[in-house]
Enzyme design. Structure first.
Site, short mmCIF file in Angstrom:
data_model
loop_
_atom_site.label_atom_id
_atom_site.label_comp_id
_atom_site.label_asym_id
_atom_site.label_seq_id
_atom_site.Cartn_x
_atom_site.Cartn_y
_atom_site.Cartn_z
N LYS A 41 0.84 -1.21 0.00
CA LYS A 41 0.00 0.00 0.00
C LYS A 41 0.88 1.25 0.00
O LYS A 41 2.09 1.17 0.24
CB LYS A 41 -0.89 -0.01 1.24
CG LYS A 41 -0.10 0.06 2.54
CD LYS A 41 -0.99 -0.10 3.76
CE LYS A 41 -0.11 -0.23 5.00
NZ LYS A 41 -0.86 -0.41 6.23
N ARG A 178 -11.41 0.75 14.48
CA ARG A 178 -11.20 1.43 13.22
C ARG A 178 -12.14 0.81 12.20
O ARG A 178 -13.34 0.82 12.41
CB ARG A 178 -9.72 1.31 12.83
CG ARG A 178 -9.15 2.54 12.19
CD ARG A 178 -7.64 2.47 11.96
NE ARG A 178 -7.23 1.30 11.16
CZ ARG A 178 -6.02 1.14 10.67
NH1 ARG A 178 -5.09 2.05 10.89
NH2 ARG A 178 -5.71 0.06 9.96
N TYR A 306 14.76 30.84 4.84
CA TYR A 306 13.58 31.51 5.41
C TYR A 306 13.72 31.64 6.91
O TYR A 306 14.16 30.70 7.59
CB TYR A 306 12.31 30.70 5.13
CG TYR A 306 11.80 30.78 3.72
CD1 TYR A 306 11.35 31.98 3.18
CD2 TYR A 306 11.75 29.63 2.94
CE1 TYR A 306 10.86 32.04 1.88
CE2 TYR A 306 11.26 29.68 1.64
CZ TYR A 306 10.82 30.89 1.12
OH TYR A 306 10.33 30.93 -0.16
N MET A 354 10.53 24.65 0.17
CA MET A 354 9.73 23.75 -0.68
C MET A 354 10.61 22.95 -1.64
O MET A 354 10.37 21.77 -1.86
CB MET A 354 8.67 24.56 -1.43
CG MET A 354 7.61 23.68 -2.08
SD MET A 354 6.34 24.61 -2.94
CE MET A 354 5.42 25.33 -1.60
C1 PLP Z 1 -0.14 -1.42 6.90
C2 PLP Z 1 -0.79 -2.66 7.30
C3 PLP Z 1 -0.05 -3.80 7.60
C4 PLP Z 1 1.47 -3.82 7.65
O1 PLP Z 1 1.96 -3.22 8.82
P1 PLP Z 1 3.55 -3.09 9.10
O2 PLP Z 1 3.63 -2.54 10.46
O3 PLP Z 1 4.05 -2.13 8.06
O4 PLP Z 1 4.14 -4.43 8.95
C5 PLP Z 1 -0.74 -4.97 7.86
N1 PLP Z 1 -2.09 -5.00 7.84
C6 PLP Z 1 -2.85 -3.92 7.56
C7 PLP Z 1 -4.32 -4.01 7.57
C8 PLP Z 1 -2.22 -2.72 7.30
O5 PLP Z 1 -2.96 -1.65 7.04
#
Ligand code: PLP
Length: 437
Positions: A41, A178, A306, A354
């Site tokens: 992801k 969640r 800056y 930036m």
């Molecule tokens: C991001 C995520 C993981 C992986 O977690 P890590 O700590 O990066 O190993 C596993 N399961 C779900 C649902 C996630 O969102």
């Protein structure tokens, strides 16, 4: 003054060999038969999702056959779509398997497309755009996450219209509050899904909140709840894939491994504790480099950047580095981070803006425009490591990596590419700890 403009772009050098080494290291922590689903992801934690998916499915390493992992997971359907070109079966195998040292090999018998899990639950399936994405997802056979009876019905209806069976998994909330389904709703949801002929229940999952912490109690409670919510379904159908473990749980909670684990951060070589560990020689796969744009000399008393937050206390040579917070080089690194030039470390002085950051190179008189600057180092013990940068900005390595922006081109490298690449690849510094990588 030696202010010379030079060519060259910031690049992230991503080591396939390091990623595959990390897969191997994680596998060694798994019980026999436990499958590994790689989390790719957020553009594979900033490493480039297509590049990483390609490395994980099409490359071999040592005695590890391809695909190196059993499944891939992303957060969204859009992310799953962007993997397509990298995977076998979408474009079709283009020839022999490639080996991480650059050679090719005949296709292995295990080659083939690995399942793709979409972890964000299906919601609002009636929206036109969402419906279109879902159709594509069902056709592609991705495993969709379901947390409500309404979403199950929507997916079932759509799959029935297409004359297909949709793969689904149910995510149970066991302590994150969640996206998972509340534990009390799970059994009815599962029975409903099992009764839908156009749905194929693939698995059951949950996500852990504290697996990296030394206090194990919260994780143990989550695992008890997960078993309570899913044991009956697993007893009805032994082929269901149960999965709960992120990287930390895969290493620290063998009980959380179930049928499959879902590591993310560990694949990229970052220790789940947020600090490099000698017990787990994970290799960071990401090195961010760019050419030094200009060098200029200023008198004592001159200010930089800056807010004029840094002032030269002596005649000073400043190096201008063409990365800024638009590239994900965080403003929080201002006056705190280090960069590496010619094997030495120099401090970032003044505010990161930036498009630029400035380093003090007074102590390195040999530094010239065009020199390679390592902005984020792959050596876990480097003062410019992702750990050091995260600490400088008061955040975690995950955030430092995913912030690296679109202007930074991701380039796959292998040890064999060294000779061709103006940037050299160095092994991480485990030797400094007295242990080989
Ligand atoms: C991001 C995520 C993981 C992986 O977690 P890590 O700590 O990066 O190993 C596993 N399961 C779900 C649902 C996630 O969102």
């Amino acid at each position: 003054m030696e202010a010379v403009r030079i060519q060259g772009q910031p690049r992230a050098l991503v080591s396939r060999a390091a990623i595959l080494h990390n897969v191997q290291l994680i596998r060694r922590a798994l019980r026999p038969g436990v499958r590994l689903c790689a989390m790719v992801k957020a553009d594979a934690y900033g490493h480039g999702a297509a590049l990483v998916a390609d490395a994980l499915t099409n490359f071999t390493h040592g005695d590890m056959e391809a695909p190196a992992v059993d499944a891939l997971a992303v957060a969204t359907m859009e992310e799953a779509e962007s993997l397509a070109g990298a995977l076998w079966g979408f474009d079709g195998p283009a020839g022999g398997l490639r080996v991480a040292d650059g050679r090719t090999r005949p296709p292995s018998p295990r080659r083939g497309i690995v399942p793709v899990h979409v972890m964000r639950p299906v919601e609002r399936a009636s929206l036109a755009r969402q419906r279109e994405m879902l159709e594509g997802a069902i056709r592609a056979g991705w495993v969709l996450t379901i947390v409500s009876a309404a979403a199950a019905r929507d997916v079932a209806n759509l799959a029935a219209e297409l004359g297909l069976r949709a793969n689904v998994q149910v995510m149970v909330d066991t302590g994150m509050s969640r996206e998972g389904a509340p534990e009390s709703s799970v059994e009815a949801l599962l029975v409903g899904i099992e009764a839908e002929p156009s749905l194929r229940l693939d698995g059951l999952c949950t996500h852990l909140a504290t697996a990296e912490e030394t206090d194990r109690r919260a994780t143990e409670q989550q695992l008890r709840r997960f078993r309570r919510a899913t044991d009956a379904a697993k007893a009805r159908s032994a082929r269901l894939t149960r999965h709960a473990a992120n990287t930390a749980a895969a290493f620290f909670h063998p009980d959380a491994q179930f049928d499959m684990v879902r590591p993310g951060i560990g694949l990229y070589g970052i220790d789940p504790t947020g600090r490099p560990s000698i017990e787990r020689a994970l290799r960071p796969a990401f090195r961010w480099v760019c050419p030094l744009l200009m060098v200029r000399s200023v008198r004592a008393g001159e200010a930089v950047g800056y807010g004029q937050t840094w002032r030269a206390s002596r005649p000073t040579r400043l190096g201008l580095v063409p990365v800024g917070y638009a590239d994900g080089y965080l403003r929080g690194f201002s006056n705190r981070a280090m960069m590496r030039i010619r094997g030495r470390f120099v401090p970032v002085v003044g505010r990161v803006s930036m498009d630029y950051a400035t380093v003090d190179v007074t102590d390195l008189p040999e530094v010239r425009p065009g020199d390679e600057v390592t902005v984020l180092d792959c050596d876990p013990l480097s003062p410019a490591s992702v750990y050091a940068l995260a600490e400088a900005a008061g955040t975690i390595p995950y955030e430092v990596l995913v912030r690296v922006g679109a202007r930074v081109q991701r380039v796959a490298i292998d040890p064999a590419d060294q000779a061709d690449d103006e940037a050299t690849w160095e092994e991480p510094g485990w030797r400094a700890l007295g242990k080989p990588a």
